[in-house]
Design an enzyme around this catalytic site. Structure first.
Site, PDB file in Angstrom:
ATOM      1  N   GLU A 167     -10.174  22.999   0.450  1.00  0.00           N
ATOM      2  CA  GLU A 167     -11.614  23.021   0.152  1.00  0.00           C
ATOM      3  C   GLU A 167     -11.949  22.598  -1.278  1.00  0.00           C
ATOM      4  OE1 GLU A 167     -13.909  26.771  -0.364  1.00  0.00           O
ATOM      5  OE2 GLU A 167     -12.171  27.779   0.506  1.00  0.00           O
ATOM      6  N   SER A 218     -20.790  31.785  -0.031  1.00  0.00           N
ATOM      7  CA  SER A 218     -20.806  33.207   0.352  1.00  0.00           C
ATOM      8  C   SER A 218     -20.239  33.994  -0.812  1.00  0.00           C
ATOM      9  CB  SER A 218     -19.916  33.442   1.585  1.00  0.00           C
ATOM     10  OG  SER A 218     -20.124  32.465   2.556  1.00  0.00           O
ATOM     11  N   SER A 221     -16.600  30.629  -6.562  1.00  0.00           N
ATOM     12  CA  SER A 221     -15.371  30.140  -7.189  1.00  0.00           C
ATOM     13  C   SER A 221     -15.725  29.387  -8.456  1.00  0.00           C
ATOM     14  CB  SER A 221     -14.621  29.189  -6.246  1.00  0.00           C
ATOM     15  OG  SER A 221     -14.006  29.912  -5.213  1.00  0.00           O
ATOM     16  N   ARG A 233      -8.613  26.403 -10.320  1.00  0.00           N
ATOM     17  CA  ARG A 233      -9.555  27.505 -10.038  1.00  0.00           C
ATOM     18  C   ARG A 233      -9.252  28.599 -11.046  1.00  0.00           C
ATOM     19  NH1 ARG A 233     -10.305  32.315  -7.170  1.00  0.00           N
ATOM     20  NH2 ARG A 233     -12.294  32.432  -6.032  1.00  0.00           N
TER      21      ARG A 233
HETATM   22  N1  LIG Z   1     -30.065  28.510   6.011  1.00  0.00           N
HETATM   23  C1  LIG Z   1     -29.215  29.337   5.398  1.00  0.00           C
HETATM   24  N2  LIG Z   1     -28.586  30.318   6.097  1.00  0.00           N
HETATM   25  C2  LIG Z   1     -27.745  31.176   5.509  1.00  0.00           C
HETATM   26  N3  LIG Z   1     -27.456  31.144   4.189  1.00  0.00           N
HETATM   27  C3  LIG Z   1     -28.038  30.185   3.425  1.00  0.00           C
HETATM   28  C4  LIG Z   1     -28.938  29.249   4.007  1.00  0.00           C
HETATM   29  N4  LIG Z   1     -29.351  28.409   3.025  1.00  0.00           N
HETATM   30  C5  LIG Z   1     -28.759  28.805   1.893  1.00  0.00           C
HETATM   31  N5  LIG Z   1     -27.963  29.894   2.105  1.00  0.00           N
HETATM   32  C6  LIG Z   1     -27.175  30.556   1.050  1.00  0.00           C
HETATM   33  O1  LIG Z   1     -26.005  29.802   0.907  1.00  0.00           O
HETATM   34  C7  LIG Z   1     -24.845  30.643   0.989  1.00  0.00           C
HETATM   35  C8  LIG Z   1     -23.723  29.868   1.632  1.00  0.00           C
HETATM   36  O2  LIG Z   1     -23.437  28.764   0.794  1.00  0.00           O
HETATM   37  P1  LIG Z   1     -22.337  27.685   1.135  1.00  0.00           P
HETATM   38  O3  LIG Z   1     -22.665  26.992   2.397  1.00  0.00           O
HETATM   39  O4  LIG Z   1     -22.197  26.839  -0.093  1.00  0.00           O
HETATM   40  O5  LIG Z   1     -21.055  28.611   1.271  1.00  0.00           O
HETATM   41  P2  LIG Z   1     -19.991  28.824   2.451  1.00  0.00           P
HETATM   42  O6  LIG Z   1     -19.166  27.583   2.513  1.00  0.00           O
HETATM   43  O7  LIG Z   1     -20.646  29.266   3.694  1.00  0.00           O
HETATM   44  O8  LIG Z   1     -19.149  30.027   1.829  1.00  0.00           O
HETATM   45  P3  LIG Z   1     -17.665  30.067   1.252  1.00  0.00           P
HETATM   46  O9  LIG Z   1     -17.472  28.787   0.452  1.00  0.00           O
HETATM   47  O10 LIG Z   1     -17.635  31.272   0.366  1.00  0.00           O
HETATM   48  O11 LIG Z   1     -16.784  30.113   2.450  1.00  0.00           O
HETATM   49  C9  LIG Z   1     -25.310  31.843   1.776  1.00  0.00           C
HETATM   50  O12 LIG Z   1     -24.539  32.981   1.458  1.00  0.00           O
HETATM   51  C10 LIG Z   1     -26.763  31.980   1.328  1.00  0.00           C
HETATM   52  O13 LIG Z   1     -26.847  32.690   0.118  1.00  0.00           O
HETATM   53  C1  LIG Z   2     -12.740  32.763  -0.441  1.00  0.00           C
HETATM   54  C2  LIG Z   2     -13.551  31.556  -0.914  1.00  0.00           C
HETATM   55  C3  LIG Z   2     -12.651  30.667  -1.779  1.00  0.00           C
HETATM   56  C4  LIG Z   2     -13.963  30.747   0.346  1.00  0.00           C
HETATM   57  O1  LIG Z   2     -14.681  29.610   0.001  1.00  0.00           O
HETATM   58  C5  LIG Z   2     -14.834  31.960  -1.675  1.00  0.00           C
HETATM   59  O2  LIG Z   2     -15.648  32.708  -0.853  1.00  0.00           O
HETATM   60  C6  LIG Z   2     -14.552  32.734  -2.961  1.00  0.00           C
HETATM   61  O3  LIG Z   2     -14.161  32.156  -3.949  1.00  0.00           O
HETATM   62  N1  LIG Z   2     -14.772  34.082  -2.981  1.00  0.00           N
HETATM   63  C7  LIG Z   2     -14.586  34.902  -4.168  1.00  0.00           C
HETATM   64  C8  LIG Z   2     -13.208  35.499  -4.183  1.00  0.00           C
HETATM   65  C9  LIG Z   2     -12.871  36.133  -5.548  1.00  0.00           C
HETATM   66  O4  LIG Z   2     -12.368  35.425  -6.416  1.00  0.00           O
HETATM   67  O5  LIG Z   2     -13.169  37.305  -5.726  1.00  0.00           O
END
Ligand SMILES: Nc1ncnc2c1ncn2[C@@H]1O[C@H](COP(=O)(O)OP(=O)(O)OP(=O)(O)O)[C@@H](O)[C@H]1O
Ligand SMILES: CC(C)(CO)[C@@H](O)C(=O)NCCC(=O)O
Length: 396
Positions: A167, A218, A221, A233
């Protein structure tokens, strides 16, 4: 911003030459050096903890060979994807982000940006089957945690293989590619504290290194980037976009990110937080803490009386400010530690969220005495999906 293209392109050649493990990369940031053998359609998927991002490349010209052998299903898929702006109840195409005339593997075309909740993956697979995508595509390139989590489901439900890419490799490659091909990609907020005067200003990112990336998905990073293929990272926090949405749903009963942001826009966090002035009666001058600084997030909510007066809007705003300030503070400490002054904030948490962007812009500037700059990118949440598409060569 035009000069940035040539600057980045010259650096891109290094990326194209070799990957970290010494393999020759089939396409680099520029996406122009690839053979044309990978059969259409070309997708890149970033399956995150909350949202799944899908990038689709639509070629501008179909070659005669392709016309001859193009199957009806491919035509139908293309038509379905580009005629609609929404798919089912939860899939959306971000039309405003669409990129025209971009090069990819020796072809010119349009990049389409589509997102849906990762919780809908089951329905996505049903749709992929019903639209015939699964009969045409044998391998999809995918990144994000879901590329691992859902690999078996793709195989079982639609007999598709996932070509998995890391990623953060994908994120960095995607950022460089999109920035190189969109002259208005990078910007900062001028006068972030002045509601009426504050505006987005284009930023020339033609000499980008080193920079810090704070990816607010969510979770969060933090990466340092010193060159096209040189990143690490350095930190992260679990208090991110998922925390904002989760807490906001709990506290206000809202049901979507859009609703949470709308509520926050109409609220006042000072009815929820305890400020320095609530404690000192004014500024705490000796240590440079202004009276209107939040001293304690949610610090007023121990009072029953205060709780009875607080609105859903105030609670949403306080949640947004709490999460954003915490991320800003971590970003600033990382930048200081790594001796980097430009911090690029990305991730879908910033989608339709100028409140957080302006807060981050102000906080970075204020607490660094003007030495650090907060930067933002228009395609905020899509870089992983783009970077993943760039790395795909048709094989898993
Ligand atoms: N339509 C939507 N539905 C849900 N969350 C949304 C939406 N639009 C923006 N967000 C926000 O974006 C965040 C998710 O962002 P992003 O898609 O960049 O991360 P992700 O890839 O799902 O998470 P991670 O990288 O941690 O696995 C959600 O937690 C919320 O705060
Ligand atoms: C687990 C990932 C890398 C998934 O994208 C992301 O959600 C993240 O960086 N979470 C925070 C983890 C931490 O460093 O506490």
């Amino acid at each position: 911003m035009a000069p940035q293209i040539s600057k980045l392109q010259s650096e891109e050649k290094d990326i194209m030459a070799e990957s970290a493990n010494g393999d020759i990369l089939v396409n680099g940031v520029n996406g122009e050096s690839e053979s044309e053998e990978t059969p259409m359609p070309w997708f890149g998927m970033d399956i995150g903890g909350t949202l799944c991002k899908l990038v689709y490349f639509e070629p501008k010209h179909i070659t005669n060979d392709e016309l001859d052998c193009e199957v009806e299903i491919l035509k139908k898929i293309r038509k379905y994807l580009i005629k609609n702006a929404s798919y089912g109840k939860t899939g959306h195409r971000d039309l405003h982000l669409q990129m025209e005339n971009v090069p990819l593997r020796g072809r010119l075309g349009t990049l389409h940006f589509i997102r849906f909740p990762t919780s809908e993956m089951g329905n996505f697979l049903i749709l992929a089957r019903s639209k015939g995508i699964a009969t045409l595509v044998t391998t999809v390139c995918a990144t994000g945690g879901g590329a691992y989590k859902f690999e078996a489901d793709f195989k079982k439900e639609v007999n598709m293989k996932l070509a998995k890419f890391d990623e953060f490799d994908s994120l960095i490659k995607g950022m460089q590619y999109v920035d190189a091909h969109n002259p208005t990609e990078c910007y900062y907020w001028s006068k972030p504290t002045e509601e009426k005067k504050s505006c987005k200003v284009n930023y020339d990112f033609s000499n980008p290194y080193p920079f810090l990336v704070v990816n607010i998905g969510s979770g969060v990073s933090v990466l340092t980037v010193h060159g096209p293929n040189d990143y690490k990272r350095v930190s992260g926090t679990s208090i991110g976009g998922g925390t904002f949405l989760g807490l906001c749903c709990l506290l206000t009963g809202c049901n979507s990110f859009e609703e949470a942001i709308e509520l926050a826009a109409g609220g006042d966090n000072r009815n929820v937080d305890k400020l320095v002035r609530d404690i000192y009666g004014g500024d705490y001058e000796r240590f440079g803490l202004p009276g209107d600084l939040v001293a304690s997030s949610f610090g007023q909510m121990n009072s029953r009386d205060r709780r009875s007066k607080v609105s859903r809007e105030d609670l949403a705003k306080a949640t947004l400010v709490t999460i954003t300030n915490n991320i800003g503070s971590i970003a600033r400490m990382c930048a200081l530690q790594e001796k980097i002054d430009r911090v690029v904030f990305i991730g879908n948490f910033l989608r339709v969220n100028p409140i957080s962007m302006k807060l981050l812009a102000y906080a970075m500037d204020y607490w660094s005495n003007g030495t650090m700059k907060a930067l933002f990118l228009e395609h905020e949440g899509y870089f992983g999906a783009v970077g993943c598409l760039l790395q795909f060569n048709g094989h898993s």
